[in-house]
Scaffold this motif. Structure first.
Motif, short mmCIF file in Angstrom:
data_model
loop_
_atom_site.label_atom_id
_atom_site.label_comp_id
_atom_site.label_asym_id
_atom_site.label_seq_id
_atom_site.Cartn_x
_atom_site.Cartn_y
_atom_site.Cartn_z
N PHE A 1 0.84 -1.19 0.00
CA PHE A 1 0.00 0.00 0.00
C PHE A 1 0.88 1.24 0.00
CE2 PHE A 1 -2.29 -3.38 2.14
CZ PHE A 1 -3.49 -3.37 1.46
N LEU A 2 0.41 2.27 -0.66
CA LEU A 2 1.09 3.56 -0.68
C LEU A 2 0.12 4.60 -0.15
CD1 LEU A 2 2.12 2.70 -4.16
CD2 LEU A 2 3.87 3.65 -2.69
N TRP A 3 0.65 5.62 0.50
CA TRP A 3 -0.22 6.72 0.90
C TRP A 3 0.55 8.02 0.96
CZ3 TRP A 3 1.16 2.94 4.40
CH2 TRP A 3 1.77 3.34 5.59
N SER A 4 -0.19 9.08 0.67
CA SER A 4 0.35 10.43 0.78
C SER A 4 -0.44 11.13 1.87
CB SER A 4 0.23 11.19 -0.54
OG SER A 4 -1.13 11.38 -0.87
N PRO B 1 5.24 -6.03 2.36
CA PRO B 1 5.50 -7.23 3.17
C PRO B 1 6.97 -7.32 3.56
CG PRO B 1 4.35 -7.78 1.14
CD PRO B 1 4.73 -6.34 1.05
N ASN B 2 7.21 -7.84 4.74
CA ASN B 2 8.57 -8.06 5.21
C ASN B 2 8.97 -9.48 4.82
OD1 ASN B 2 10.96 -8.27 6.57
ND2 ASN B 2 10.15 -7.70 8.57
N ASP B 3 9.88 -9.58 3.85
CA ASP B 3 10.32 -10.91 3.38
C ASP B 3 11.17 -11.62 4.42
OD1 ASP B 3 9.04 -10.42 0.99
OD2 ASP B 3 10.82 -9.53 0.08
N LYS B 4 11.74 -10.86 5.33
CA LYS B 4 12.63 -11.43 6.33
C LYS B 4 11.94 -11.34 7.70
CE LYS B 4 16.80 -9.97 8.23
NZ LYS B 4 17.99 -9.16 8.16
N LEU B 5 11.09 -12.33 8.01
CA LEU B 5 10.32 -12.27 9.26
C LEU B 5 11.16 -12.62 10.48
CD1 LEU B 5 6.95 -13.84 8.12
CD2 LEU B 5 7.44 -11.47 8.64
N ILE C 1 7.13 -0.29 6.94
CA ILE C 1 6.64 1.02 6.51
C ILE C 1 7.84 1.93 6.32
CG2 ILE C 1 5.28 3.04 7.14
CD1 ILE C 1 3.47 1.16 8.74
N GLU C 2 7.94 2.51 5.13
CA GLU C 2 9.05 3.40 4.81
C GLU C 2 8.52 4.73 4.29
OE1 GLU C 2 11.31 1.40 1.79
OE2 GLU C 2 12.06 -0.12 3.18
N LYS D 1 3.90 14.23 2.89
CA LYS D 1 4.80 13.12 3.22
C LYS D 1 4.25 11.91 2.48
CE LYS D 1 6.74 14.45 7.60
NZ LYS D 1 7.06 14.04 8.95
N TYR D 2 5.16 11.03 2.05
CA TYR D 2 4.78 9.87 1.26
C TYR D 2 5.31 8.60 1.91
CZ TYR D 2 4.24 13.73 -1.97
OH TYR D 2 3.87 14.92 -2.54
N PHE D 3 4.49 7.54 1.87
CA PHE D 3 4.84 6.31 2.55
C PHE D 3 4.50 5.08 1.71
CE2 PHE D 3 3.76 9.50 5.69
CZ PHE D 3 4.83 9.43 6.58
N ILE D 4 5.19 3.99 2.02
CA ILE D 4 4.88 2.69 1.43
C ILE D 4 4.87 1.66 2.55
CG2 ILE D 4 7.29 2.14 0.87
CD1 ILE D 4 6.20 0.72 -1.66
#
Length: 165
Positions: free
Chosen positions: A99-102, A118-122, A139-140, A112-115
């Motif tokens: 998901f992306l959000w502004s 999924p975390n491939d490395k659990l 979340i980045e 501000k912008y975010f993505i």
């Protein structure tokens, strides 16, 4: 003494009434605010977005439950006197669980912008070599350029679909 108590009681009841029944004072950021959104650069409330009930009176939510590709949600958050933020959510069906959000801050007049992906490395190892479970998503914060790179194909796809017979 009784007069002072009555005055304090009136102030408390009046404050309660203001806070719970009249606030927020400016909650007119619906479809009628779309022309202002265009000037600022915030996505409009499109026909596919329907206003849904929110449990929080300090926010208004528009949502498209059918959308799996593109702009599917908008949340406007209000302060006591005016609008605080407006957040727009995007989903790309090609990028599963991403998901992306502004987020536009009306006070700072900034985006501000975010993505969220999924975390491939659990699992990871700590310094003491113990296993550590990671969150299932990451979340980045993104730059505007990277954010637009992700959503541009979605916007083009939606505009082409609208113009097709």
């Amino acid at each position: 003494m009784k007069k002072r108590t009555n005055i304090i009681l009136v102030i408390i009841i009046g404050g309660y009434f203001l806070f719970y029944y009249l606030a927020p004072f400016n909650k007119n950021h619906g479809i009628e605010f779309n022309s202002e959104r265009l000037k600022i650069g915030i996505p409009e409330i499109a026909d596919n977005l329907k206003q849904i009930e929110s449990s929080d009176k300090y926010e208004t939510v528009w949502y498209d439950e059918k959308s799996k590709n593109g702009h599917f949600k908008k949340i406007v958050e209000y302060g006591f006197f005016d609008t605080k933020t407006e957040t727009d959510y995007y989903e790309n069906e090609k990028l599963k669980s991403t998901f992306l959000w502004s987020k536009y801050d009306f006070r700072n007049k900034s985006f501000k912008y975010f993505i969220e992906k999924p975390n491939d490395k659990l699992l990871s190892a700590t310094k003491s070599e113990n296993l550590k479970f990671e969150k299932p998503t990451i979340i980045e914060e993104l730059s505007k350029k990277v954010f637009e790179k992700h959503i541009t194909p979605l916007i083009i796809h939606i505009n082409v679909a609208k113009n097709c017979p």
